[in-house]
Design a protein around this motif. Sequence first.
Motif, PDB file in Angstrom:
ATOM      1  N   LEU A  27       0.789  -1.350  -0.023  1.00 18.44           N
ATOM      2  CA  LEU A  27       0.117   0.241  -0.065  1.00 18.44           C
ATOM      3  C   LEU A  27       0.767   1.254   0.019  1.00 18.44           C
ATOM      4  CD1 LEU A  27      -2.658   1.422   0.253  1.00 18.44           C
ATOM      5  CD2 LEU A  27      -2.700   1.153   2.729  1.00 18.44           C
ATOM      6  N   TRP A  28       2.019   1.290   0.959  1.00 13.34           N
ATOM      7  CA  TRP A  28       2.716   2.495   1.178  1.00 13.34           C
ATOM      8  C   TRP A  28       3.861   2.622   0.203  1.00 13.34           C
ATOM      9  CZ3 TRP A  28      -0.412   6.194   2.878  1.00 13.34           C
ATOM     10  CH2 TRP A  28      -1.600   5.649   3.619  1.00 13.34           C
ATOM     11  N   PHE A  29       4.411   1.523  -0.007  1.00 11.27           N
ATOM     12  CA  PHE A  29       5.930   1.805  -0.544  1.00 11.27           C
ATOM     13  C   PHE A  29       6.079   1.233  -2.049  1.00 11.27           C
ATOM     14  CE2 PHE A  29       6.267   1.568   3.971  1.00 11.27           C
ATOM     15  CZ  PHE A  29       7.103   2.503   4.270  1.00 11.27           C
ATOM     16  N   THR A  30       4.944   0.811  -2.642  1.00 18.30           N
ATOM     17  CA  THR A  30       5.111   0.189  -4.269  1.00 18.30           C
ATOM     18  C   THR A  30       5.534   1.469  -5.133  1.00 18.30           C
ATOM     19  OG1 THR A  30       3.538  -1.419  -3.810  1.00 18.30           O
ATOM     20  CG2 THR A  30       3.857  -0.815  -6.021  1.00 18.30           C
ATOM     21  N   ASP A  53       3.769  12.370   4.119  1.00 21.41           N
ATOM     22  CA  ASP A  53       3.176  12.632   5.696  1.00 21.41           C
ATOM     23  C   ASP A  53       2.941  11.161   6.458  1.00 21.41           C
ATOM     24  OD1 ASP A  53       2.906  15.200   5.020  1.00 21.41           O
ATOM     25  OD2 ASP A  53       0.927  15.341   4.668  1.00 21.41           O
ATOM     26  N   TRP A  54       2.404  10.001   5.693  1.00 21.03           N
ATOM     27  CA  TRP A  54       1.979   8.812   6.266  1.00 21.03           C
ATOM     28  C   TRP A  54       3.382   8.059   6.722  1.00 21.03           C
ATOM     29  CZ3 TRP A  54       3.337   3.641   6.209  1.00 21.03           C
ATOM     30  CH2 TRP A  54       2.756   2.838   6.918  1.00 21.03           C
ATOM     31  N   ILE A  55       4.442   8.259   5.908  1.00 25.70           N
ATOM     32  CA  ILE A  55       5.838   7.660   6.117  1.00 25.70           C
ATOM     33  C   ILE A  55       6.337   8.300   7.324  1.00 25.70           C
ATOM     34  CG2 ILE A  55       7.980   6.820   5.259  1.00 25.70           C
ATOM     35  CD1 ILE A  55       6.580   6.661   2.584  1.00 25.70           C
ATOM     36  N   GLN A  59       6.743   5.642   9.999  1.00 26.84           N
ATOM     37  CA  GLN A  59       7.947   4.567   9.698  1.00 26.84           C
ATOM     38  C   GLN A  59       9.097   5.414   9.412  1.00 26.84           C
ATOM     39  OE1 GLN A  59       7.758   1.371   9.904  1.00 26.84           O
ATOM     40  NE2 GLN A  59       5.722   1.328  10.279  1.00 26.84           N
ATOM     41  N   GLN A  60       9.143   6.852   9.614  1.00 30.00           N
ATOM     42  CA  GLN A  60      10.595   7.368   9.146  1.00 30.00           C
ATOM     43  C   GLN A  60      11.646   6.960  10.342  1.00 30.00           C
ATOM     44  OE1 GLN A  60      10.629  11.309   7.897  1.00 30.00           O
ATOM     45  NE2 GLN A  60      12.661  11.824   8.887  1.00 30.00           N
ATOM     46  N   PHE A  61      11.310   6.659  11.513  1.00 26.31           N
ATOM     47  CA  PHE A  61      12.299   6.197  12.664  1.00 26.31           C
ATOM     48  C   PHE A  61      12.901   4.970  12.082  1.00 26.31           C
ATOM     49  CE2 PHE A  61      13.346   4.030  16.536  1.00 26.31           C
ATOM     50  CZ  PHE A  61      14.382   4.953  16.925  1.00 26.31           C
ATOM     51  N   GLU A 299      -5.875   3.267  12.183  1.00 30.22           N
ATOM     52  CA  GLU A 299      -5.630   3.024  11.101  1.00 30.22           C
ATOM     53  C   GLU A 299      -5.931   1.790  10.226  1.00 30.22           C
ATOM     54  OE1 GLU A 299      -3.620   4.937   9.047  1.00 30.22           O
ATOM     55  OE2 GLU A 299      -3.001   6.636  10.419  1.00 30.22           O
ATOM     56  N   ASP A 300      -5.943   0.801  10.682  1.00 26.78           N
ATOM     57  CA  ASP A 300      -6.510  -0.531  10.144  1.00 26.78           C
ATOM     58  C   ASP A 300      -8.030  -0.453   9.668  1.00 26.78           C
ATOM     59  OD1 ASP A 300      -7.098  -0.529  12.734  1.00 26.78           O
ATOM     60  OD2 ASP A 300      -6.501  -2.582  13.218  1.00 26.78           O
ATOM     61  N   VAL A 301      -8.874   0.349  10.816  1.00 31.79           N
ATOM     62  CA  VAL A 301     -10.254   0.651  10.438  1.00 31.79           C
ATOM     63  C   VAL A 301     -10.384   1.393   9.037  1.00 31.79           C
ATOM     64  CG1 VAL A 301     -12.354   1.703  11.067  1.00 31.79           C
ATOM     65  CG2 VAL A 301     -10.826   0.435  12.587  1.00 31.79           C
ATOM     66  N   ILE A 302      -9.549   2.537   9.028  1.00 32.47           N
ATOM     67  CA  ILE A 302      -9.633   3.319   7.653  1.00 32.47           C
ATOM     68  C   ILE A 302      -9.107   2.544   6.588  1.00 32.47           C
ATOM     69  CG2 ILE A 302      -8.401   5.013   6.496  1.00 32.47           C
ATOM     70  CD1 ILE A 302     -10.057   6.338   8.554  1.00 32.47           C
TER      71      ILE A 302
END
Length: 450
Positions: A27-30, A53-55, A59-61, A299-302
């Motif tokens: 979802l986020w990195f493809t 914004d999401w990363i 997950q940035q750290f 997030e998982d509900v969204i």
Amino acid sequence: MEVSITDAWKKVVDNLTLSVGQGAVNLWFTGVKPVSLNESVFLISVPTKFYSDWIEKNQQFNIEQNLKEIYSKDIKLEYKIEKDISDEMTKVPTIPIHNDTPVPSIIKDQLNPKLTFDRFIVGNSNRFASGCAEAVTKNPGKQFNPLFIYGGVGLGKTHLMHAIGNELKKNFPNFRILYVTCEKFVSDFIEAIRFPDKMPAFKNKYRNLDCLLIDDIQFLTKNAGRSQEEFFNIFNTLKDSGKQIVIASDRPQDKLEVEERLVSRFKWGNTVDIQKPDLETRIAILKKKAEEEGFSVPEDVILFIASQIKSNIRELEGTLLRVTSFIKFTNTPFTLDAVKTILKDIVVPEENVQITIDKIQKVVAEEYHLTVKDLKVKKRTNQLAMPRQIAMYLARSLTDMSTTAIGDTFGGRDHTTVMHAYNKIAKKVKDDAWFAAEINKIIKLIKEDN
């Protein structure tokens, strides 16, 4: 030998897959790619700011820790956001705003102040349309005139129309701006024909504008003859005067059943379409809606709701409101399992469901011990009013029919009646968990009634 940025990024993604799962990575990195490593700055390319914004938040750290292990030094992650379409528009000098005394207006612009560009979620499905709409507000009448926007119902055409009008009001305070549905235009014209003394006011209202925003132009197909002739003349008057025209339709110009000369003029400027929102856009829409309503949604509900409701933004937002309402009023823990239970009766694969207005009317009528005919009569008793409003709400939420078309199926009611019904039921769904559960039950029956 130093590890290449391509190999480094592959290793980062592999590690993320172990920690967050393949689904989240897909979802986020493809669409994310490594760009460069400059000393201690690792630059990645992301499709939109929504990704960065999401990363950055989630997950940035972890990514920076992975890069630190790979390169044996502290690494800072930075983002390159792909260029937005608005940056690629032809540069035309913005028209200066004059400080003259505001011109008195005899019209109400009919704009909804809540529908602005700030509240419009931009994604791959609507990026070009949004960029062109914003360009219009900087150089009205000079670029993209007319602007013709088309797409299915519930995808954001009307939002963009109001956003254009609101932005023009801000940029050009003296402008005379009018948002109107085609149905209202035809109604105004018929009224002027019936009472000839009103014709001068009609012509003054529509021909002395700086910007005309006309929605649902496909309605003109039902009103051949003088209505088309009058709109043709209004179009020419405004265009020849350098005034901005924006037209919205549920179909492209060639599919409209209007005179060829009107089709030709609709193609003079720029044509943009809005497609069904992709997953990223649906997620962003849900996040924005949750923020506006003051809900904290996991997030998982969204992700779950966005992956289940794919074609209609109104149904997408309505589903979120039904879930949050139920959670709020029943003190149910806000977990994915709880949401799946709440929605288990209405989440059905779209390809297996054919929802029609006839089916909606039939199910609602049976649920309230009425006949379909009862929903269409002109009576306004309490026994009939609520079921009728529920049926209108569901028709607008679950089908691609316009409010005008929906009104026609309920005994010839106009689009304002449908909008009133939709807004009233939507508020009740939001405020009353038990009523929301009742709506969910009806939706289940509609989807089962194949």
